[in-house]
Design a protein around this motif. Structure first.
Motif, mmCIF file in Angstrom:
data_model
loop_
_atom_site.group_PDB
_atom_site.id
_atom_site.type_symbol
_atom_site.label_atom_id
_atom_site.label_comp_id
_atom_site.label_asym_id
_atom_site.label_seq_id
_atom_site.Cartn_x
_atom_site.Cartn_y
_atom_site.Cartn_z
ATOM 1 N N LEU A 168 -4.590 -59.151 1.471
ATOM 2 C CA LEU A 168 -2.756 -59.768 1.393
ATOM 3 C C LEU A 168 -2.219 -58.849 2.073
ATOM 4 C CD1 LEU A 168 -2.800 -58.154 -2.987
ATOM 5 C CD2 LEU A 168 -3.202 -60.987 -1.351
ATOM 6 N N ILE A 169 -2.390 -57.558 2.971
ATOM 7 C CA ILE A 169 -1.401 -56.841 4.005
ATOM 8 C C ILE A 169 -1.125 -58.059 5.093
ATOM 9 C CG2 ILE A 169 -1.324 -54.908 5.837
ATOM 10 C CD1 ILE A 169 -2.265 -53.473 3.184
ATOM 11 N N ALA A 170 -2.559 -59.034 5.446
ATOM 12 C CA ALA A 170 -2.969 -59.119 6.841
ATOM 13 C C ALA A 170 -1.479 -60.675 7.066
ATOM 14 C CB ALA A 170 -3.611 -59.816 7.036
ATOM 15 N N ALA A 171 -1.579 -60.946 5.537
ATOM 16 C CA ALA A 171 -0.910 -62.437 5.386
ATOM 17 C C ALA A 171 0.512 -62.106 5.509
ATOM 18 C CB ALA A 171 -1.428 -62.617 4.109
ATOM 19 N N CYS A 172 1.083 -60.010 5.444
ATOM 20 C CA CYS A 172 2.275 -60.557 5.613
ATOM 21 C C CYS A 172 2.622 -58.600 6.016
ATOM 22 C CB CYS A 172 3.328 -60.250 3.996
ATOM 23 S SG CYS A 172 2.852 -58.971 2.837
ATOM 24 N N ARG A 173 1.710 -58.923 7.481
ATOM 25 C CA ARG A 173 1.731 -57.930 8.472
ATOM 26 C C ARG A 173 2.972 -57.307 8.727
ATOM 27 N NH1 ARG A 173 -2.774 -54.819 9.560
ATOM 28 N NH2 ARG A 173 -4.007 -57.180 9.267
ATOM 29 N N ASP A 174 3.910 -57.860 9.266
ATOM 30 C CA ASP A 174 5.457 -57.945 9.645
ATOM 31 C C ASP A 174 6.250 -56.744 8.662
ATOM 32 O OD1 ASP A 174 5.021 -58.286 12.291
ATOM 33 O OD2 ASP A 174 5.600 -60.260 11.868
ATOM 34 N N ARG A 216 -5.728 -70.108 -4.913
ATOM 35 C CA ARG A 216 -5.044 -68.586 -5.295
ATOM 36 C C ARG A 216 -4.424 -67.842 -4.339
ATOM 37 N NH1 ARG A 216 -3.027 -65.927 -9.315
ATOM 38 N NH2 ARG A 216 -4.388 -64.668 -10.842
ATOM 39 N N PHE A 217 -5.181 -67.238 -4.077
ATOM 40 C CA PHE A 217 -4.747 -66.760 -2.403
ATOM 41 C C PHE A 217 -3.244 -66.719 -2.184
ATOM 42 C CE2 PHE A 217 -4.614 -64.186 1.038
ATOM 43 C CZ PHE A 217 -5.092 -62.882 1.370
ATOM 44 N N GLU A 218 -3.150 -67.762 -1.865
ATOM 45 C CA GLU A 218 -1.984 -68.685 -0.781
ATOM 46 C C GLU A 218 -0.934 -67.842 -2.090
ATOM 47 O OE1 GLU A 218 -1.362 -72.350 0.553
ATOM 48 O OE2 GLU A 218 -4.202 -71.828 1.982
ATOM 49 N N ARG A 219 -1.280 -68.633 -3.536
ATOM 50 C CA ARG A 219 -0.362 -67.850 -4.901
ATOM 51 C C ARG A 219 -0.203 -66.033 -4.696
ATOM 52 N NH1 ARG A 219 -2.425 -71.798 -7.063
ATOM 53 N NH2 ARG A 219 -3.333 -70.894 -8.621
ATOM 54 N N LEU A 220 -0.950 -65.001 -4.793
ATOM 55 C CA LEU A 220 -1.244 -63.568 -4.871
ATOM 56 C C LEU A 220 -0.604 -63.188 -3.831
ATOM 57 C CD1 LEU A 220 -4.635 -63.616 -6.685
ATOM 58 C CD2 LEU A 220 -2.210 -63.057 -7.719
ATOM 59 N N ALA A 221 -0.398 -63.989 -2.744
ATOM 60 C CA ALA A 221 -0.270 -63.425 -1.173
ATOM 61 C C ALA A 221 1.373 -63.621 -1.385
ATOM 62 C CB ALA A 221 -0.923 -64.718 0.018
ATOM 63 N N ARG A 222 2.338 -64.651 -1.583
ATOM 64 C CA ARG A 222 3.373 -64.664 -1.344
ATOM 65 C C ARG A 222 3.893 -63.851 -2.775
ATOM 66 N NH1 ARG A 222 7.231 -65.655 0.904
ATOM 67 N NH2 ARG A 222 5.797 -66.762 1.828
ATOM 68 N N ILE A 223 3.250 -63.447 -3.712
ATOM 69 C CA ILE A 223 3.710 -62.801 -4.697
ATOM 70 C C ILE A 223 4.128 -61.020 -3.657
ATOM 71 C CG2 ILE A 223 3.062 -60.876 -6.700
ATOM 72 C CD1 ILE A 223 2.305 -63.282 -8.255
ATOM 73 N N SER A 266 3.637 -60.829 -0.916
ATOM 74 C CA SER A 266 4.941 -60.742 0.393
ATOM 75 C C SER A 266 6.393 -60.040 -0.190
ATOM 76 C CB SER A 266 4.926 -61.668 1.201
ATOM 77 O OG SER A 266 6.131 -62.193 2.073
ATOM 78 N N ASP A 267 6.028 -60.771 -1.108
ATOM 79 C CA ASP A 267 7.972 -60.594 -2.192
ATOM 80 C C ASP A 267 8.522 -59.520 -2.701
ATOM 81 O OD1 ASP A 267 8.086 -63.839 -1.546
ATOM 82 O OD2 ASP A 267 8.152 -64.229 -3.565
ATOM 83 N N ALA A 268 7.610 -58.610 -3.088
ATOM 84 C CA ALA A 268 7.943 -58.091 -3.685
ATOM 85 C C ALA A 268 7.509 -56.934 -2.916
ATOM 86 C CB ALA A 268 5.487 -57.081 -4.253
ATOM 87 N N THR A 269 7.165 -57.194 -1.276
ATOM 88 C CA THR A 269 7.186 -55.915 -0.067
ATOM 89 C C THR A 269 8.079 -56.032 -0.035
ATOM 90 O OG1 THR A 269 4.985 -56.038 0.087
ATOM 91 C CG2 THR A 269 6.136 -55.880 1.635
ATOM 92 N N ARG A 270 9.089 -57.580 0.313
ATOM 93 C CA ARG A 270 10.110 -57.230 1.255
ATOM 94 C C ARG A 270 11.259 -56.576 0.206
ATOM 95 N NH1 ARG A 270 12.356 -62.139 0.933
ATOM 96 N NH2 ARG A 270 10.319 -63.096 0.038
ATOM 97 N N LEU A 271 10.514 -56.707 -1.476
ATOM 98 C CA LEU A 271 12.002 -55.995 -2.131
ATOM 99 C C LEU A 271 11.678 -54.606 -2.007
ATOM 100 C CD1 LEU A 271 11.712 -58.322 -5.231
ATOM 101 C CD2 LEU A 271 13.374 -58.000 -4.044
ATOM 102 N N GLU A 272 10.441 -54.269 -1.854
ATOM 103 C CA GLU A 272 10.612 -52.638 -1.703
ATOM 104 C C GLU A 272 11.531 -52.217 -0.420
ATOM 105 O OE1 GLU A 272 9.596 -50.036 -3.225
ATOM 106 O OE2 GLU A 272 7.784 -49.710 -4.165
ATOM 107 N N THR A 273 10.926 -52.862 0.488
ATOM 108 C CA THR A 273 12.021 -52.257 1.229
ATOM 109 C C THR A 273 13.329 -52.282 1.300
ATOM 110 O OG1 THR A 273 10.477 -54.047 3.184
ATOM 111 C CG2 THR A 273 12.102 -53.256 3.842
ATOM 112 N N ASP A 274 13.665 -53.363 0.643
ATOM 113 C CA ASP A 274 15.055 -53.317 0.059
ATOM 114 C C ASP A 274 15.460 -51.797 -0.511
ATOM 115 O OD1 ASP A 274 15.531 -55.940 1.303
ATOM 116 O OD2 ASP A 274 14.989 -56.807 -0.669
ATOM 117 N N PHE A 275 15.090 -51.839 -1.704
ATOM 118 C CA PHE A 275 15.212 -50.423 -1.938
ATOM 119 C C PHE A 275 14.879 -49.398 -1.631
ATOM 120 C CE2 PHE A 275 13.497 -46.795 -4.858
ATOM 121 C CZ PHE A 275 14.563 -47.317 -5.893
ATOM 122 N N TRP A 276 14.441 -49.185 0.143
ATOM 123 C CA TRP A 276 14.408 -48.107 1.073
ATOM 124 C C TRP A 276 15.808 -48.186 1.735
ATOM 125 C CZ3 TRP A 276 11.047 -44.835 -0.203
ATOM 126 C CH2 TRP A 276 9.939 -45.109 -0.089
#
Length: 222
Positions: free
Chosen positions: A8-14, A195-202, A204-214
């Protein structure tokens, strides 16, 4: 091919790096984060914890076996009976009293991430919910460990945020995150590539939203 949490991390490493090594995080480590930014973050994090407890209640509803149900119950119990109490005490140390917290409106970044988690969990299953929560549950442990090991991090009395770093780098918190990683590894090992691709999108989205929290904390945005 089986998947694991690191995939999951590798799918949205940046996105993951922008989150875990955000300017807010780096400033915490150096001890030069603006006091007002940290207080704003603390206030919103209190509201976040309230919604986080609701996510565990949803996890209980989504559970299909006793072990998952017990885990959800323990998670919610820990937040309501332990973490919130510690957070309130920590807020008081920073001059934020309980009455102020009770009147706070949720910032847009708080609303965005918490409602995304609850909506994802409502529409999906228990794994969807855990993946949406993982940037918080596992990410804070990674951040705590990264800060504790980083050469620029000031520790002890030289850093007003040392208690925050200590909490998330602590063996207890690291162990909790590791248990969550193991659970995710086990669940992800059984999913299909679609199924993994769908989870990876979730994730990634959640990670970007956490970044917005910072970023919300840095910019003192509502």
């Amino acid at each position: 091919m089986g998947y694991c949490f690191n995939d999951l991390i590798a799918a949205c490493r940046d996105d993951w790096r922008r989150y875990t090594e955000h300017d807010f995080v780096r400033a915490l480590g150096r001890g030069d984060l603006n006091d007002a930014s940290f207080r704003h973050y603390l206030k919103q994090d209190y509201l976040f914890l309230l919604q986080f407890s609701r996510a565990y209640a949803l996890a209980a509803y989504k559970s299909q076996d006793l072990e998952s149900l017990q885990g959800a119950f323990k998670g919610m119990q820990t937040i309501l009976e332990v973490e919130l109490g510690l957070h309130l005490a920590y807020c008081r140390e920073w001059g934020i009293d309980d009455s102020e917290l009770s009147r706070l409106p949720e910032a847009r970044a708080t609303l965005a991430y918490t409602r995304y988690v609850l909506d994802t969990g409502s529409r999906g299953d228990l794994l969807d919910l855990h993946v949406a929560l993982a940037p918080c549950m596992v990410g804070y442990a990674d951040i705590g460990r990264w800060l504790a090991d980083h050469p620029e991090t000031l520790r002890s009395g030289d850093n007003p945020y040392d208690a925050w770093i200590t909490m998330y780098a602590s063996p207890d918190f690291q162990a909790s995150a590791e248990r969550e990683r193991h659970w995710l590894d086990d669940q992800l090992s059984q999913v299909s590539s679609a199924r993994f691709e769908r989870l990876a999108r979730i994730f990634s989205d959640a990670t970007r939203l956490e970044t917005d929290f910072w970023q919300m904390g840095l910019e003192l945005s509502d």
